[in-house]
Write an enzyme that holds these catalytic residues in place. Structure first.
Site, mmCIF file in Angstrom:
data_model
loop_
_atom_site.group_PDB
_atom_site.id
_atom_site.type_symbol
_atom_site.label_atom_id
_atom_site.label_comp_id
_atom_site.label_asym_id
_atom_site.label_seq_id
_atom_site.Cartn_x
_atom_site.Cartn_y
_atom_site.Cartn_z
ATOM 1 N N LYS A 71 0.792 -1.237 0.000
ATOM 2 C CA LYS A 71 0.000 0.000 0.000
ATOM 3 C C LYS A 71 0.825 1.288 0.000
ATOM 4 O O LYS A 71 0.484 2.252 -0.670
ATOM 5 C CB LYS A 71 -0.930 0.020 1.214
ATOM 6 C CG LYS A 71 -2.225 -0.732 1.006
ATOM 7 C CD LYS A 71 -3.158 -0.505 2.183
ATOM 8 C CE LYS A 71 -4.508 -1.113 1.916
ATOM 9 N NZ LYS A 71 -5.469 -0.855 2.986
ATOM 10 N N ASP A 107 -10.785 3.291 1.649
ATOM 11 C CA ASP A 107 -11.154 2.722 2.956
ATOM 12 C C ASP A 107 -12.004 3.702 3.772
ATOM 13 O O ASP A 107 -13.034 3.333 4.330
ATOM 14 C CB ASP A 107 -9.898 2.364 3.773
ATOM 15 C CG ASP A 107 -9.373 0.980 3.421
ATOM 16 O OD1 ASP A 107 -10.146 0.159 2.897
ATOM 17 O OD2 ASP A 107 -8.186 0.719 3.691
HETATM 18 P P1 NAD Z 1 -2.934 -1.928 11.971
HETATM 19 O O1 NAD Z 1 -2.036 -3.075 12.314
HETATM 20 O O2 NAD Z 1 -2.482 -0.878 11.021
HETATM 21 O O3 NAD Z 1 -3.372 -1.193 13.340
HETATM 22 C C1 NAD Z 1 -3.784 -1.930 14.455
HETATM 23 C C2 NAD Z 1 -4.362 -0.979 15.495
HETATM 24 O O4 NAD Z 1 -4.894 -1.777 16.572
HETATM 25 C C3 NAD Z 1 -3.325 -0.034 16.143
HETATM 26 O O5 NAD Z 1 -3.943 1.204 16.400
HETATM 27 C C4 NAD Z 1 -3.004 -0.735 17.463
HETATM 28 O O6 NAD Z 1 -2.577 0.185 18.476
HETATM 29 C C5 NAD Z 1 -4.370 -1.292 17.806
HETATM 30 N N1 NAD Z 1 -4.332 -2.404 18.742
HETATM 31 C C6 NAD Z 1 -3.775 -3.636 18.550
HETATM 32 N N2 NAD Z 1 -3.970 -4.375 19.666
HETATM 33 C C7 NAD Z 1 -4.687 -3.610 20.544
HETATM 34 C C8 NAD Z 1 -5.207 -3.816 21.852
HETATM 35 N N3 NAD Z 1 -5.051 -4.983 22.492
HETATM 36 N N4 NAD Z 1 -5.891 -2.807 22.436
HETATM 37 C C9 NAD Z 1 -6.083 -1.622 21.798
HETATM 38 N N5 NAD Z 1 -5.604 -1.360 20.565
HETATM 39 C C10 NAD Z 1 -4.917 -2.356 19.946
HETATM 40 O O7 NAD Z 1 -4.282 -2.603 11.482
HETATM 41 P P2 NAD Z 1 -5.397 -1.977 10.514
HETATM 42 O O8 NAD Z 1 -5.035 -2.224 9.112
HETATM 43 O O9 NAD Z 1 -5.706 -0.601 10.974
HETATM 44 O O10 NAD Z 1 -6.605 -2.974 10.843
HETATM 45 C C11 NAD Z 1 -7.285 -2.922 12.091
HETATM 46 C C12 NAD Z 1 -8.531 -3.788 11.967
HETATM 47 O O11 NAD Z 1 -9.358 -3.223 10.953
HETATM 48 C C13 NAD Z 1 -8.257 -5.221 11.530
HETATM 49 O O12 NAD Z 1 -9.160 -6.061 12.218
HETATM 50 C C14 NAD Z 1 -8.571 -5.203 10.035
HETATM 51 O O13 NAD Z 1 -9.008 -6.460 9.559
HETATM 52 C C15 NAD Z 1 -9.704 -4.209 9.997
HETATM 53 N N6 NAD Z 1 -9.882 -3.513 8.712
HETATM 54 C C16 NAD Z 1 -11.103 -3.535 8.161
HETATM 55 C C17 NAD Z 1 -11.344 -2.880 6.980
HETATM 56 C C18 NAD Z 1 -12.720 -2.946 6.396
HETATM 57 O O14 NAD Z 1 -12.887 -2.630 5.202
HETATM 58 N N7 NAD Z 1 -13.720 -3.292 7.171
HETATM 59 C C19 NAD Z 1 -10.318 -2.149 6.355
HETATM 60 C C20 NAD Z 1 -9.056 -2.117 6.952
HETATM 61 C C21 NAD Z 1 -8.851 -2.809 8.145
#
Ligand code: NAD
Length: 295
Positions: A71, A107
């Site tokens: 990305k 997104d």
């Molecule tokens: P990322 O790895 O970039 O970020 C993860 C985030 O989660 C960070 O802010 C981290 O601090 C936080 N985190 C992790 N463990 C934690 C905990 N125990 N307590 C509190 N915060 C915690 O991930 P991302 O790409 O932002 O994805 C996050 C979620 O969103 C995933 O489940 C992913 O599948 C989902 N997602 C969904 C869509 C969609 O279209 N619905 C799009 C992108 C991501």
């Protein structure tokens, strides 16, 4: 649809891509709407991103989705970026506009449209949002660009925290009409106070997704009230503990699946100029298409 010499190619690049639901979703829509396109997925590693994009350009593909780990590298290969993609710092949809590659990030807009489809307009509202990763950055930046009034961002003090600091600074300088503050997620009293003062709460962390499934950032169920809408970016499981608790308390909810399908619909419109049949796609995804990350 028969593949012919005129068929236009769209694809997904990233690694892994085998689990992705994007080929099933897009090819279903092309067939249903009689559109002469085909969609494939290519497994491309981060260091191969630039070479792969040069090849796609040479082959005149109409466009491509980009997933992890490509990305950020994809952003540097574009000739032009949308304002959202520029501020978010990552691209998930690239349109080949007669040889010029235009990078977008759908997104955030997918999340906004998912809210709208569930009767929730974000313009003029206050949102509390948890998270500082890719999903949180896309949602906070796009919400500011789409006219949200105020955001309280709560992030864990981990390696992502500096992302949240940078995002808040970008919003303050590019969208000064939007009030935005950053807090430590471990300050639960402040967290609940800010949710109490918001019309919308969004979980944009991994909490709720395996191995954290069955967990929710909101332990005190009194926080849920009728006037609060609750959204979750986690789409597997579709009904997270957060959303189940919120729904039981009478809150309106927006699922991660809404965001996933609507970001695909945004990309579909950018590629083809046509609307995706969202309701049918939603049924297809719920009913057993592969639940992969779409783009
Ligand atoms: P990322 O790895 O970039 O970020 C993860 C985030 O989660 C960070 O802010 C981290 O601090 C936080 N985190 C992790 N463990 C934690 C905990 N125990 N307590 C509190 N915060 C915690 O991930 P991302 O790409 O932002 O994805 C996050 C979620 O969103 C995933 O489940 C992913 O599948 C989902 N997602 C969904 C869509 C969609 O279209 N619905 C799009 C992108 C991501």
């Amino acid at each position: 649809m028969d593949i012919s010499g005129y068929t236009q190619l769209l694809c997904l690049i990233g690694s892994p891509v085998g689990h992705s639901g994007s080929p099933a979703m897009y090819n279903y829509c092309f067939e249903k709407q009689g559109m002469d396109y085909a969609y494939l997925a290519f497994d491309i590693k981060k260091e191969e991103t630039a070479e792969a994009i040069r090849a796609l350009k040479l082959l005149h593909v109409k466009g491509f989705n980009v997933t992890m780990p490509c990305k950020t590298a994809a952003k540097d290969c574009c000739d032009e970026l949308s304002q959202a993609a520029e501020l978010i710092g990552a691209v998930n949809t690239v349109v080949n506009d007669q040889g010029r590659l235009v990078g977008h990030n759908t997104d955030g807009l997918g999340w906004v449209q998912g809210c709208r489809a569930n009767g929730i307009e974000i313009k003029g509202k206050k949102m509390t949002i948890a998270g500082s990763g890719g999903a949180a950055t896309a949602i906070t930046i796009t919400s500011a660009l789409e006219g949200i009034r105020e955001m309280s961002v709560f992030a864990m003090k981990d390696s992502f925290y500096s992302n949240a600091e940078a995002t808040v600074e970008k919003i303050r300088s590019h969208v000064p009409g939007c009030r935005v503050n950053l807090y430590d997620l471990s300050d639960k009293a402040k967290f609940y106070e800010e949710i109490g003062d918001s019309e919308l709460f969004t979980n944009a962390t991994r909490v709720g997704m395996k191995p954290l499934d069955g967990e929710s950032l909101i332990g005190d169920l009194h926080v849920f009230r009728k006037g609060l809408a609750v959204s979750d970016v986690v789409y597997n499981p579709q009904m997270t503990k957060l959303l189940a608790d919120a729904r039981a308390a009478g809150c309106r909810i927006v699922t991660g699946l809404d965001m996933l399908v609507w970001q695909g619909a945004e990309a579909f419109r950018l590629y083809t100029g046509q609307e995706m049949p969202v309701a049918e796609v939603m049924e297809g995804v719920k009913g057993g298409w592969k639940h992969g990350k779409n783009s």
